[in-house]
Design an enzyme around this catalytic site. Structure first.
Site, PDB file in Angstrom:
ATOM      1  N   LYS A   1       0.842  -1.197   0.000  1.00 37.20           N
ATOM      2  CA  LYS A   1       0.000   0.000   0.000  1.00 37.20           C
ATOM      3  C   LYS A   1       0.882   1.253   0.000  1.00 37.20           C
ATOM      4  CE  LYS A   1      -3.513   2.265   2.814  1.00 37.20           C
ATOM      5  NZ  LYS A   1      -4.326   2.189   4.020  1.00 37.20           N
TER       6      LYS A   1
ATOM      7  N   GLU B   1      10.600  -4.673   4.274  1.00 34.91           N
ATOM      8  CA  GLU B   1      10.668  -6.102   3.940  1.00 34.91           C
ATOM      9  C   GLU B   1      10.295  -6.324   2.474  1.00 34.91           C
ATOM     10  OE1 GLU B   1       9.062  -4.634   6.312  1.00 34.91           O
ATOM     11  OE2 GLU B   1       9.210  -5.669   8.227  1.00 34.91           O
TER      12      GLU B   1
ATOM     13  N   GLY C   1      -4.731  -1.913   5.080  1.00 32.78           N
ATOM     14  CA  GLY C   1      -4.009  -3.062   4.534  1.00 32.78           C
ATOM     15  C   GLY C   1      -4.677  -4.390   4.866  1.00 32.78           C
ATOM     16  N   ARG C   2      -5.118  -4.553   6.111  1.00 35.50           N
ATOM     17  CA  ARG C   2      -5.690  -5.831   6.545  1.00 35.50           C
ATOM     18  C   ARG C   2      -7.093  -6.081   6.003  1.00 35.50           C
ATOM     19  NH1 ARG C   2      -4.545  -2.173  10.297  1.00 35.50           N
ATOM     20  NH2 ARG C   2      -6.127  -1.331  11.723  1.00 35.50           N
TER      21      ARG C   2
ATOM     22  N   GLU D   1      -4.581  -6.233  15.049  1.00 35.16           N
ATOM     23  CA  GLU D   1      -4.038  -4.949  14.610  1.00 35.16           C
ATOM     24  C   GLU D   1      -5.133  -3.872  14.709  1.00 35.16           C
ATOM     25  OE1 GLU D   1      -0.718  -4.732  11.605  1.00 35.16           O
ATOM     26  OE2 GLU D   1      -2.279  -3.819  10.393  1.00 35.16           O
TER      27      GLU D   1
ATOM     28  N   HIS E   1      -5.872 -32.843  18.382  1.00 34.36           N
ATOM     29  CA  HIS E   1      -4.726 -33.660  18.794  1.00 34.36           C
ATOM     30  C   HIS E   1      -3.563 -32.793  19.254  1.00 34.36           C
ATOM     31  CE1 HIS E   1      -6.511 -37.432  17.406  1.00 34.36           C
ATOM     32  NE2 HIS E   1      -7.096 -36.667  16.491  1.00 34.36           N
TER      33      HIS E   1
ATOM     34  N   LYS F   1       8.948  -0.497  13.656  1.00 34.22           N
ATOM     35  CA  LYS F   1       9.630  -0.405  12.356  1.00 34.22           C
ATOM     36  C   LYS F   1      10.753   0.634  12.435  1.00 34.22           C
ATOM     37  CE  LYS F   1       5.517  -1.219   9.508  1.00 34.22           C
ATOM     38  NZ  LYS F   1       4.643  -0.658   8.488  1.00 34.22           N
TER      39      LYS F   1
END
Ligand SMILES: O=P(O)(O)OC[C@H]1O[C@](O)(CO)[C@@H](O)[C@@H]1O
Length: 541
Positions: A209, A215, A269-270, A355, A386, A505
């Site tokens: 965005k 990264e 973004g999410r 977030e 399990h 960041k």
């Protein structure tokens, strides 16, 4: 702008607190025993969804009080404000309009600061459709005229988790295009992906965005180097596609203008998989299926917007979660989908929910005096049974669970589906009912029966959907988006910024420089000790 109202100061909150004092030790087993109609009263059927919320520590009075709380906090107004494009993300001065991305109607408009945002969304969708079909039919080709065989999606957070989860979930709708996701800045993993690919037929989507996320940019540079090193001095522009708000920055990276798809500030973004951020989805399952996904989300949008709170699935789920979080003090919630294909759903929900609602200041900027965002986690059933279900059944913590299951399998001949679903139903029943400790001859006395005792009374929601398909997946994801929104409204917080992540960041950037120059500055003694150890011990070639 949404009004700031402290929920803990409302009349409904006070009533809920008093009501909780009566409810705290009530056993769900007794609630069921005293009312044979309980499940009939506490479920919502909508489209191909059935929500049964009867296995919760609630009575009809609890639900009424929670609905009163929603009314007192003006939930309906907040929902309308979001859909209308009001600036409800006040800390960033933005509207919140992921809902506009799935509005496929040709004659509606959504106006933000005097401008209708739907035309550009529609245009982008047409571009996605066109691009997808050209890649899939081989008319959009690699530099050498070959059909693309593989796609790498480079992005992180919302630019990765949503699309990756959907592509995984729709595995039975996939075409032959190989889809690879690179999110972490981890060269070892990146290399393991590149090793398997043919650079000549690999298309690279750079999804960010902001186009400043370190990264993503570093990974994009690495992949670019790999292409150039492998293919030499040729025009590779058709291999790169970008998705971003920051068109200039994307062009600065070397992307051609016509290969950049827009994002908008009014989409977090999410919540962005419905935009061109979902290009990898359209490529992996074809545009028609992408549109069905949007259609499903839109159907859930209409339900959320139009249905009265009492029968509104996201609203009811959010209120139940508030009840546990703020009155019972349960800090976590689990999501357990009984579908291997929904294995990546918990990770997507973690970003979406934590977030958004991991905030400790209310909408007036004051510290909250009550709990906000719940911790969300999960894994697919049956596998989770399990792994961590032991703690659900016999641990000291209570963890409300969303069981998500499908009535019908994708393949009709799937005989194991009944085994899967028997576990689905059996687990929530066991968690509710519990069991006295059985005594076996071989136990040699009553001692072991204590260990075989299950006290039950463990709450869960059951979300039963007809079938996992693009449309129902769209509905399901939108359901959780709206649940998250409702919780944010109740908790009087801003759900659409993420300043917390941004601070980390900045620190990472500074530390990166210290590592590079081996000049470790002053930190707390732990960080400084660790950095010195790291710099001293790493082997630099
Ligand atoms: O798409 P971008 O701008 O690269 O951001 C990636 C992710 O980083 C975050 O800002 C948080 O670190 C997320 O909200 C976002 O989804």
């Amino acid at each position: 702008m949404l009004e700031s109202i402290n929920p803990s100061g409302t009349l409904a909150w006070k009533k809920l607190r008093e009501h909780f004092a009566q409810m705290e030790f009530v056993q769900m087993q007794d609630l069921f025993a005293n009312d044979s109609e309980r499940a009939n009263k506490m479920h919502i059927e909508w489209n191909d969804f059935l929500l049964d919320y009867s296995k919760n520590k609630v009575t009809e009075e609890t639900i009424d009080l929670l609905l009163e709380l929603a009314d007192e906090l003006k939930l309906k107004d907040a929902i309308k404000a979001m859909y209308q494009g009001q600036i409800i993300n006040a800390t960033e001065q933005r509207a919140v309009l992921h809902t506009a991305l799935r509005n496929l109607s040709a004659d509606e408009s959504v106006v933000v600061v005097g401008e209708d945002v739907l035309p550009e969304i529609r245009d982008t969708r047409i571009r996605i459709k066109d691009f997808t079909s050209r890649v899939l039919n081989g008319t959009y080709t690699s530099y050498s005229g070959k059909k693309f065989t593989d796609v790498i999606n480079i992005g992180i957070g919302g630019s990765d988790l949503g699309p990756k989860m959907v592509v995984h979930a729709l595995a039975n709708y996939r075409n032959e295009l190989g889809m690879h996701y690179i999110s972490n800045v981890d060269d070892d993993y990146l290399q393991s992906v590149l090793n398997k690919l043919n650079p000549e037929t690999t298309l690279v989507l750079i999804v960010s965005k902001t186009f400043t996320t370190q990264e993503t940019i570093e990974n994009a540079k690495k992949v670019k180097q790999w292409l150039v090193r492998s293919l030499g001095d040729v025009d590779l522009s058709s291999h790169y596609v970008g998705v971003s708000v920051a068109i200039e920055e994307a062009m600065g990276f070397g992307l051609k203008r016509e290969n950049i798809y827009p994002m908008w500030d009014f989409v977090g973004g999410r919540f962005s998989l419905w935009s061109a951020v979902g290009l990898s989805i359209a490529l992996a399952v074809g545009y028609d299926n992408f549109e069905k996904l949007l259609d499903g989300a839109y159907a859930m949008d209409r339900h959320f917007l139009e249905e009265e709170n009492k029968n509104n699935i996201p609203v009811v789920l959010a209120l139940l979660s508030v009840w546990y979080n703020n009155f019972y003090g349960y800090e976590t919630e689990a999501v357990v989908p009984y579908s291997q294909l929904l294995g990546k759903l918990p990770a997507h929900l973690q970003q979406m929910i934590m977030e958004s609602n991991g905030k400790n200041k209310d909408r007036s900027g004051s510290p909250v005096n009550y709990q906000t965002g719940t911790l969300i986690w999960g894994e697919v059933g049956v596998s989770a049974q399990h792994a961590f279900f032991q703690l659900f059944h016999q641990g000291t913590k209570v963890i409300p669970i969303d069981f998500i299951g499908f009535v019908n399998p994708h393949f009709k001949e799937s005989s194991n589906h009944d085994i899967l679903m028997s576990n689905f139903f059996g687990q929530s029943e066991a968690l509710l009912k519990g069991k006295d400790g059985e005594q076996y001859e071989s136990d040699g006395g009553p001692f072991l029966s204590n260990f075989r005792e299950f006290c039950g009374n463990k709450p869960s929601n059951t979300i039963l959907i007809q079938k996992l398909c693009p449309r129902s997946l769209g509905e399901l994801i939108a359901l959780y988006e709206h649940k998250t929104f409702v919780q944010g409204v109740i908790w009087n917080i801003f759900s659409f910024d993420q300043f917390g992540v941004e601070y980390g960041k900045i620190l990472a950037k500074n530390i990166q420089n210290e590592i590079k120059t081996k000049n470790i500055c002053e930190h707390d003694s732990s960080t400084e000790f660790l950095l010195r150890y790291f710099v001293k011990n790493r082997i630099v070639e």
